[in-house]
Design a protein around this motif. Structure first.
Motif, PDB file in Angstrom:
ATOM      1  N   TYR A  66      31.375  40.596  34.921  1.00 15.14           N
ATOM      2  CA  TYR A  66      31.614  42.015  35.055  1.00 15.14           C
ATOM      3  C   TYR A  66      32.551  42.479  35.583  1.00 15.14           C
ATOM      4  O   TYR A  66      32.461  42.518  36.948  1.00 15.14           O
ATOM      5  CB  TYR A  66      29.929  42.793  35.251  1.00 15.14           C
ATOM      6  CG  TYR A  66      30.306  44.178  35.158  1.00 15.14           C
ATOM      7  CD1 TYR A  66      30.019  44.829  33.744  1.00 15.14           C
ATOM      8  CD2 TYR A  66      30.182  45.189  35.837  1.00 15.14           C
ATOM      9  CE1 TYR A  66      30.187  46.090  33.397  1.00 15.14           C
ATOM     10  CE2 TYR A  66      30.385  46.558  35.779  1.00 15.14           C
ATOM     11  CZ  TYR A  66      30.239  46.977  34.525  1.00 15.14           C
ATOM     12  OH  TYR A  66      30.326  48.318  34.415  1.00 15.14           O
ATOM     13  N   GLU A  68      34.196  45.931  34.511  1.00 15.03           N
ATOM     14  CA  GLU A  68      34.547  47.347  34.048  1.00 15.03           C
ATOM     15  C   GLU A  68      33.636  48.185  34.726  1.00 15.03           C
ATOM     16  O   GLU A  68      32.812  49.017  34.350  1.00 15.03           O
ATOM     17  CB  GLU A  68      34.048  47.148  32.549  1.00 15.03           C
ATOM     18  CG  GLU A  68      34.485  45.997  31.690  1.00 15.03           C
ATOM     19  CD  GLU A  68      34.652  46.240  30.273  1.00 15.03           C
ATOM     20  OE1 GLU A  68      34.665  47.318  30.117  1.00 15.03           O
ATOM     21  OE2 GLU A  68      34.892  45.417  29.591  1.00 15.03           O
ATOM     22  N   TRP A  75      30.427  49.386  27.813  1.00 15.76           N
ATOM     23  CA  TRP A  75      30.266  47.885  27.828  1.00 15.76           C
ATOM     24  C   TRP A  75      29.057  47.275  27.231  1.00 15.76           C
ATOM     25  O   TRP A  75      28.977  46.418  26.448  1.00 15.76           O
ATOM     26  CB  TRP A  75      30.525  47.372  29.570  1.00 15.76           C
ATOM     27  CG  TRP A  75      30.279  46.025  29.603  1.00 15.76           C
ATOM     28  CD1 TRP A  75      31.079  45.058  28.959  1.00 15.76           C
ATOM     29  CD2 TRP A  75      29.032  45.303  30.184  1.00 15.76           C
ATOM     30  NE1 TRP A  75      30.541  43.711  29.582  1.00 15.76           N
ATOM     31  CE2 TRP A  75      29.540  43.773  30.123  1.00 15.76           C
ATOM     32  CE3 TRP A  75      27.778  45.724  30.994  1.00 15.76           C
ATOM     33  CZ2 TRP A  75      28.685  42.829  30.982  1.00 15.76           C
ATOM     34  CZ3 TRP A  75      27.166  44.696  31.680  1.00 15.76           C
ATOM     35  CH2 TRP A  75      27.498  43.172  31.477  1.00 15.76           C
TER      36      TRP A  75
END
Length: 195
Positions: A66, A68, A75
């Motif tokens: 991950y 973001e 997301w």
């Protein structure tokens, strides 16, 4: 924990604080579920897809993929969208034959029959992959193997799996998560490549 940002909760979860994921789930579950349900217009299917979304979220976070920051909800909604598209793509492929009949016919007429686009070699490779994967699944602990088989081979929802195995839905989800993590570890350890 409700005052923390999504970003802070994600970092807490990655560091091992399981309650951080619960807080994220509690914060966003209605929005994510409603998004999925609007697209599929089927609450049971939406529940299954919702659970699949959070399995994917958990695995991505646990694998450290991950990246973001500050965009957790968009997301998750993008993962939801992709799983919805995948679901409809797979379900459309499963409808190989569409039968119709008119009042004047005594039998059904096939509108179309899907001809396989795969060569014999492709089918043999696929059979080998399925066989290898089944052998890997057999190495899992029994409770993980059972959940994985009920989900992927029998197509049960997590709610049905929980009822079938006499455990809570969170336990069924957890077992699935660990089954997938363990399969990935075995695949990496043995350096197995699935096309």
């Amino acid at each position: 924990m409700m005052h923390k940002t999504d970003c802070e909760l994600v970092h807490d979860y990655i560091k091992g604080k399981e309650s951080a994921l619960e807080a994220l789930l509690h914060r966003h579950k209605i929005r994510v579920f409603n998004y999925i349900n609007r697209k599929v217009n089927n609450p049971e299917l939406a529940e299954d897809l919702f659970q699949d979304v959070f399995i994917k979220v958990i695995l991505t976070l646990k694998e450290g993929k991950y990246n973001e920051e500050g965009k957790f909800l968009p997301w998750v909604l993008r993962i939801s969208h992709n799983l919805i598209v995948d679901h409809f793509r797979i379900s459309n492929k499963a409808k190989f034959v569409n039968e119709t009949s008119s009042q004047n016919e005594d039998y059904n007429v096939f509108d179309f029959v899907k001809v396989s686009e795969h060569s014999i070699e492709d089918l043999m490779i696929n059979d080998q992959i399925v066989s290898d994967l089944k052998k890997l699944v057999e190495t899992l602990p029994e409770d993980q193997r059972e959940v994985l088989e009920l989900r992927f081979y029998k197509g049960l929802s997590f709610k049905e799996i929980a009822e079938e195995t006499n455990v809570g839905i969170n336990t069924a989800l957890g077992r699935m998560r660990y089954a997938i993590i363990n399969l990935r570890k075995i695949i990496e350890l043995k350096n197995i490549a699935f096309l």
